[in-house]
Design a protein around this motif. Structure first.
Motif, PDB file in Angstrom:
ATOM      1  N   ARG A  45       0.790  -1.330  -0.030  1.00 53.04           N
ATOM      2  CA  ARG A  45       0.062  -0.138  -0.096  1.00 53.04           C
ATOM      3  C   ARG A  45       0.850   1.069   0.111  1.00 53.04           C
ATOM      4  NH1 ARG A  45      -4.151  -1.982   4.702  1.00 53.04           N
ATOM      5  NH2 ARG A  45      -4.751  -3.771   3.840  1.00 53.04           N
ATOM      6  N   PHE A  46       2.055   1.330   0.736  1.00 52.78           N
ATOM      7  CA  PHE A  46       2.975   2.363   0.889  1.00 52.78           C
ATOM      8  C   PHE A  46       3.534   2.539  -0.422  1.00 52.78           C
ATOM      9  CE2 PHE A  46       6.672   4.532   2.105  1.00 52.78           C
ATOM     10  CZ  PHE A  46       6.226   5.569   2.955  1.00 52.78           C
ATOM     11  N   GLU A  47       3.850   1.684  -1.346  1.00 50.13           N
ATOM     12  CA  GLU A  47       4.411   1.560  -2.480  1.00 50.13           C
ATOM     13  C   GLU A  47       3.525   2.143  -3.621  1.00 50.13           C
ATOM     14  OE1 GLU A  47       7.188  -0.772  -5.681  1.00 50.13           O
ATOM     15  OE2 GLU A  47       5.850  -2.212  -4.302  1.00 50.13           O
ATOM     16  N   GLU A  54       3.423   9.600  -7.810  1.00 46.08           N
ATOM     17  CA  GLU A  54       4.000  10.203  -9.077  1.00 46.08           C
ATOM     18  C   GLU A  54       3.227  10.133 -10.439  1.00 46.08           C
ATOM     19  OE1 GLU A  54       6.939   6.889  -8.935  1.00 46.08           O
ATOM     20  OE2 GLU A  54       8.110   7.982  -7.281  1.00 46.08           O
ATOM     21  N   HIS A  55       1.876   9.956 -10.402  1.00 42.93           N
ATOM     22  CA  HIS A  55       0.971   9.897 -11.250  1.00 42.93           C
ATOM     23  C   HIS A  55       1.003   8.912 -12.394  1.00 42.93           C
ATOM     24  CE1 HIS A  55      -0.180  14.081  -9.958  1.00 42.93           C
ATOM     25  NE2 HIS A  55       1.001  14.211  -9.921  1.00 42.93           N
ATOM     26  N   LYS A  56       1.434   7.757 -11.692  1.00 44.80           N
ATOM     27  CA  LYS A  56       1.513   6.388 -12.416  1.00 44.80           C
ATOM     28  C   LYS A  56       0.051   5.862 -12.633  1.00 44.80           C
ATOM     29  CE  LYS A  56       5.976   6.149 -12.179  1.00 44.80           C
ATOM     30  NZ  LYS A  56       6.663   6.526 -13.263  1.00 44.80           N
ATOM     31  N   ALA A  62      -0.338  -1.510 -10.918  1.00 45.64           N
ATOM     32  CA  ALA A  62      -0.812  -3.078 -10.687  1.00 45.64           C
ATOM     33  C   ALA A  62       0.407  -4.026 -11.225  1.00 45.64           C
ATOM     34  CB  ALA A  62      -2.108  -3.347 -11.507  1.00 45.64           C
ATOM     35  N   GLU A  63       0.920  -3.654 -12.322  1.00 45.01           N
ATOM     36  CA  GLU A  63       1.980  -4.461 -12.818  1.00 45.01           C
ATOM     37  C   GLU A  63       3.145  -4.510 -12.065  1.00 45.01           C
ATOM     38  OE1 GLU A  63       2.533  -3.013 -16.783  1.00 45.01           O
ATOM     39  OE2 GLU A  63       0.984  -4.151 -17.679  1.00 45.01           O
ATOM     40  N   LYS A  64       3.458  -3.253 -11.425  1.00 48.00           N
ATOM     41  CA  LYS A  64       4.844  -3.231 -10.785  1.00 48.00           C
ATOM     42  C   LYS A  64       4.700  -3.751  -9.118  1.00 48.00           C
ATOM     43  CE  LYS A  64       8.610  -0.377  -9.384  1.00 48.00           C
ATOM     44  NZ  LYS A  64       8.671  -0.345  -8.067  1.00 48.00           N
ATOM     45  N   THR A  71      -7.469  -2.340  -4.088  1.00 50.29           N
ATOM     46  CA  THR A  71      -6.373  -1.923  -3.188  1.00 50.29           C
ATOM     47  C   THR A  71      -5.824  -0.342  -3.791  1.00 50.29           C
ATOM     48  OG1 THR A  71      -5.605  -4.049  -2.554  1.00 50.29           O
ATOM     49  CG2 THR A  71      -3.945  -2.455  -2.374  1.00 50.29           C
ATOM     50  N   ILE A  72      -5.416  -0.414  -5.301  1.00 46.10           N
ATOM     51  CA  ILE A  72      -4.965   0.826  -5.608  1.00 46.10           C
ATOM     52  C   ILE A  72      -6.008   1.983  -5.297  1.00 46.10           C
ATOM     53  CG2 ILE A  72      -4.331   2.161  -7.694  1.00 46.10           C
ATOM     54  CD1 ILE A  72      -3.351  -0.777  -8.848  1.00 46.10           C
ATOM     55  N   SER A  73      -7.324   1.860  -5.388  1.00 43.41           N
ATOM     56  CA  SER A  73      -8.417   2.528  -5.314  1.00 43.41           C
ATOM     57  C   SER A  73      -8.647   2.850  -3.707  1.00 43.41           C
ATOM     58  CB  SER A  73      -9.683   1.933  -6.067  1.00 43.41           C
ATOM     59  OG  SER A  73      -9.637   2.002  -7.228  1.00 43.41           O
ATOM     60  N   ARG A  74      -8.251   1.754  -3.049  1.00 46.16           N
ATOM     61  CA  ARG A  74      -8.447   2.311  -1.458  1.00 46.16           C
ATOM     62  C   ARG A  74      -7.443   3.256  -1.179  1.00 46.16           C
ATOM     63  NH1 ARG A  74      -6.566  -0.447   3.418  1.00 46.16           N
ATOM     64  NH2 ARG A  74      -8.093   0.118   5.118  1.00 46.16           N
TER      65      ARG A  74
END
Length: 101
Positions: A45-47, A54-56, A62-64, A71-74
């Motif tokens: 989550r921190f990553e 960084e506006h990725k 998700a790939e990295k 999780t990304i949305s949260r």
């Protein structure tokens, strides 16, 4: 501050964390307090937060990281509508010269 987490036991946990002196002590403590998967999830989550700052794109993140879009949305909601905890820590890390990602 969320009243649901403002309890004596949570304050005691935070006080314990604040006594840790270095990374080795963090590893020792957190390996006892959390499961390996819990530690990895928190780190993920921190990553994710760093990459969102960084506006990725969600796809890049998700790939990295292997994080789900949920999780990304949260994490994104926390960055946009949370208490600015991520931003506070990222600023301190950048002020001390630590890498954000």
């Amino acid at each position: 501050m969320n009243k649901k987490i403002n309890t004596d036991s949570v304050r005691m946990l935070f006080e314990a964390i604040l006594t840790l002196k270095d990374e080795d002590e963090c590893f020792t403590f957190f390996e006892d307090v959390c499961t390996i998967n819990e530690i990895i999830s928190l780190a993920q989550r921190f990553e994710v937060a760093g990459m969102l700052r960084e506006h990725k794109t969600y796809l890049e993140i998700a790939e990295k990281t292997g994080a789900s879009t949920a999780t990304i949305s949260r994490v994104n909601r926390s960055l946009n509508y949370g208490n600015d905890g991520y931003d506070m820590v990222f600023k301190r890390l950048s002020d001390t010269g630590k890498k954000e990602d």
